[in-house]
Design an enzyme around this catalytic site. Structure first.
Site, PDB file in Angstrom:
ATOM      1  N   LYS A  54       0.844  -1.201   0.000  1.00  0.00           N
ATOM      2  CA  LYS A  54       0.000   0.000   0.000  1.00  0.00           C
ATOM      3  C   LYS A  54       0.876   1.245   0.000  1.00  0.00           C
ATOM      4  O   LYS A  54       0.637   2.192  -0.752  1.00  0.00           O
ATOM      5  CB  LYS A  54      -0.877   0.047   1.255  1.00  0.00           C
ATOM      6  CG  LYS A  54      -2.130  -0.751   1.183  1.00  0.00           C
ATOM      7  CD  LYS A  54      -2.880  -0.588   2.499  1.00  0.00           C
ATOM      8  CE  LYS A  54      -3.801  -1.763   2.730  1.00  0.00           C
ATOM      9  NZ  LYS A  54      -4.223  -1.974   4.087  1.00  0.00           N
ATOM     10  N   GLN A  98      -5.576  -1.211   9.817  1.00  0.00           N
ATOM     11  CA  GLN A  98      -5.518  -2.574   9.290  1.00  0.00           C
ATOM     12  C   GLN A  98      -6.223  -3.551  10.233  1.00  0.00           C
ATOM     13  O   GLN A  98      -5.962  -3.574  11.434  1.00  0.00           O
ATOM     14  CB  GLN A  98      -4.046  -2.986   9.096  1.00  0.00           C
ATOM     15  CG  GLN A  98      -3.836  -4.347   8.474  1.00  0.00           C
ATOM     16  CD  GLN A  98      -4.238  -4.422   6.999  1.00  0.00           C
ATOM     17  OE1 GLN A  98      -4.252  -3.418   6.293  1.00  0.00           O
ATOM     18  NE2 GLN A  98      -4.587  -5.604   6.546  1.00  0.00           N
ATOM     19  N   ASP A 121     -11.791   3.023   3.910  1.00  0.00           N
ATOM     20  CA  ASP A 121     -12.214   1.620   3.890  1.00  0.00           C
ATOM     21  C   ASP A 121     -13.727   1.499   3.735  1.00  0.00           C
ATOM     22  O   ASP A 121     -14.229   0.415   3.407  1.00  0.00           O
ATOM     23  CB  ASP A 121     -11.841   0.946   5.224  1.00  0.00           C
ATOM     24  CG  ASP A 121     -10.570   0.123   5.129  1.00  0.00           C
ATOM     25  OD1 ASP A 121     -10.301  -0.431   4.054  1.00  0.00           O
ATOM     26  OD2 ASP A 121      -9.865   0.039   6.155  1.00  0.00           O
TER      27      ASP A 121
HETATM   28  N1  GUN Z   1      -7.786  -6.568   6.352  1.00  0.00           N
HETATM   29  C1  GUN Z   1      -8.064  -7.316   5.258  1.00  0.00           C
HETATM   30  N2  GUN Z   1      -8.665  -6.577   4.299  1.00  0.00           N
HETATM   31  C2  GUN Z   1      -8.729  -5.321   4.796  1.00  0.00           C
HETATM   32  C3  GUN Z   1      -9.226  -4.101   4.270  1.00  0.00           C
HETATM   33  O1  GUN Z   1      -9.737  -4.005   3.143  1.00  0.00           O
HETATM   34  N3  GUN Z   1      -9.122  -3.030   5.087  1.00  0.00           N
HETATM   35  C4  GUN Z   1      -8.595  -3.106   6.341  1.00  0.00           C
HETATM   36  N4  GUN Z   1      -8.560  -1.994   7.081  1.00  0.00           N
HETATM   37  N5  GUN Z   1      -8.118  -4.222   6.856  1.00  0.00           N
HETATM   38  C5  GUN Z   1      -8.196  -5.322   6.080  1.00  0.00           C
END
Ligand code: GUN
Length: 297
Positions: A54, A98, A121
């Site tokens: 990311k 996350q 998100d």
């Molecule tokens: N963990 C797995 N997929 C995601 C996601 O799309 N966003 C977040 N914040 N955590 C995750």
């Protein structure tokens, strides 16, 4: 029939190029640099890789990357204080915490502490409600990426029967809302669904998001259906190594389907591209600017 491969890797690269164009325009026309803050607790290897990717792609499209790596013993109060600090920081336009969080932390509490405008998100209860009522929301990245692939391939999705397997808040539920918004007839299936095979055989569109390796075989797929595989599972191979597979059995499904996403290279790359797109959308909204076209739905 051999299915058309829905190339998420190529589509995501195009989407990131579009994001980069918008980022450049925000800089030159308005002096604004979109910023994305990612908060990671603990040292789960898969999450570390994901956060590193990311960060790399955030910088590649010209945005600012803020990373906050905290120990998995971090208290709820400390995490909430960081979220409050990021909410107040004008250089931060998107915040991602996350998941999963360590067990001693209440994820709902933490997610709902994020400013909904910065909730790239789309997990904040306000965004969930906005999406569910067909209003302008921040849309969760993985389902957004799936919808973009489906629209790109089919054009209109109206009237199609979509079966979504998996009812998570991250993928299954928002995916169903998006498909409903595009006038699909939507069936939500999950681990307690009776006779899943018969259900899936009725689908024009199958979205598999259950987290179980290769659980959907080709004989569940209606000939010509479109299969979107959200799963990323690592399995052992005969030679003692490992490889990534999805939630559908690719070879048998590809022999029947009209179109299918591969794993890797299908939905996965779309998730990060949509996160970057959401950050530009959030930045534009926060600054009262016209929303970039093509970055959200
Ligand atoms: N963990 C797995 N997929 C995601 C996601 O799309 N966003 C977040 N914040 N955590 C995750």
């Amino acid at each position: 029939m051999t299915a058309h491969i829905l190339d998420g890797k190529a589509f995501a690269a195009k989407l990131r190029a579009q994001v980069a164009t918008h980022v450049a325009r925000l800089k030159t026309d308005h002096g604004i640099v979109p910023g994305l803050a990612v908060v990671l607790l603990g040292d789960d290897p898969a999450s570390q890789v994901y956060v590193r990717n990311k960060g790399k792609m955030t910088v590649e499209v010209g945005m600012q990357n803020f990373e906050h790596r905290l120990p998995d013993t971090t208290s709820e109060a400390d995490l909430l204080a960081l979220v409050a600090q990021l909410n107040a920081d004008p250089a931060v336009h998107g915040i991602l915490v996350q998941l999963p969080l360590p067990a001693h932390l209440n994820s709902d509490l933490v997610i709902n502490a994020i400013d909904p405008v910065k909730d790239v998100d789309g997990f904040h209860i306000s965004n969930v409600g906005l999406l569910g009522t067909g209003q302008k929301a921040m849309v969760p990245c993985t389902p957004l990426g799936c919808l973009m692939l489906l629209r790109d391939y089919h054009g209109s999705l109206a009237g199609k029967h979509a079966v979504v397997i998996g009812r998570s808040n991250i993928v299954g539920k928002p995916m169903a809302q998006l498909l409903l918004g595009d006038s699909c007839t939507v069936t939500m299936a999950h681990s307690r669904t009776v006779d899943l095979a018969t259900m899936v055989r009725q689908a024009d569109i199958v979205v598999a998001a259950v987290g179980r390796a290769q659980m959907v075989p080709g004989d569940w797929i209606k000939p010509g259906a479109t299969v979107i595989d959200v799963g990323i599972n690592r399995i052992a191979t005969d030679d003692g190594g490992t490889r990534l597979v999805g939630d559908v059995d690719f070879d048998s499904c590809a022999a029947v389907a009209g179109a299918i996403t591969p794993v890797p290279g299908g939905v996965g790359p779309m998730t990060i591209a949509c996160l970057l797109a959401n950050t530009v959308t959030a930045c534009s909204r926060a600054n009262g600017l016209a929303e970039p076209v093509g970055l959200t739905v």
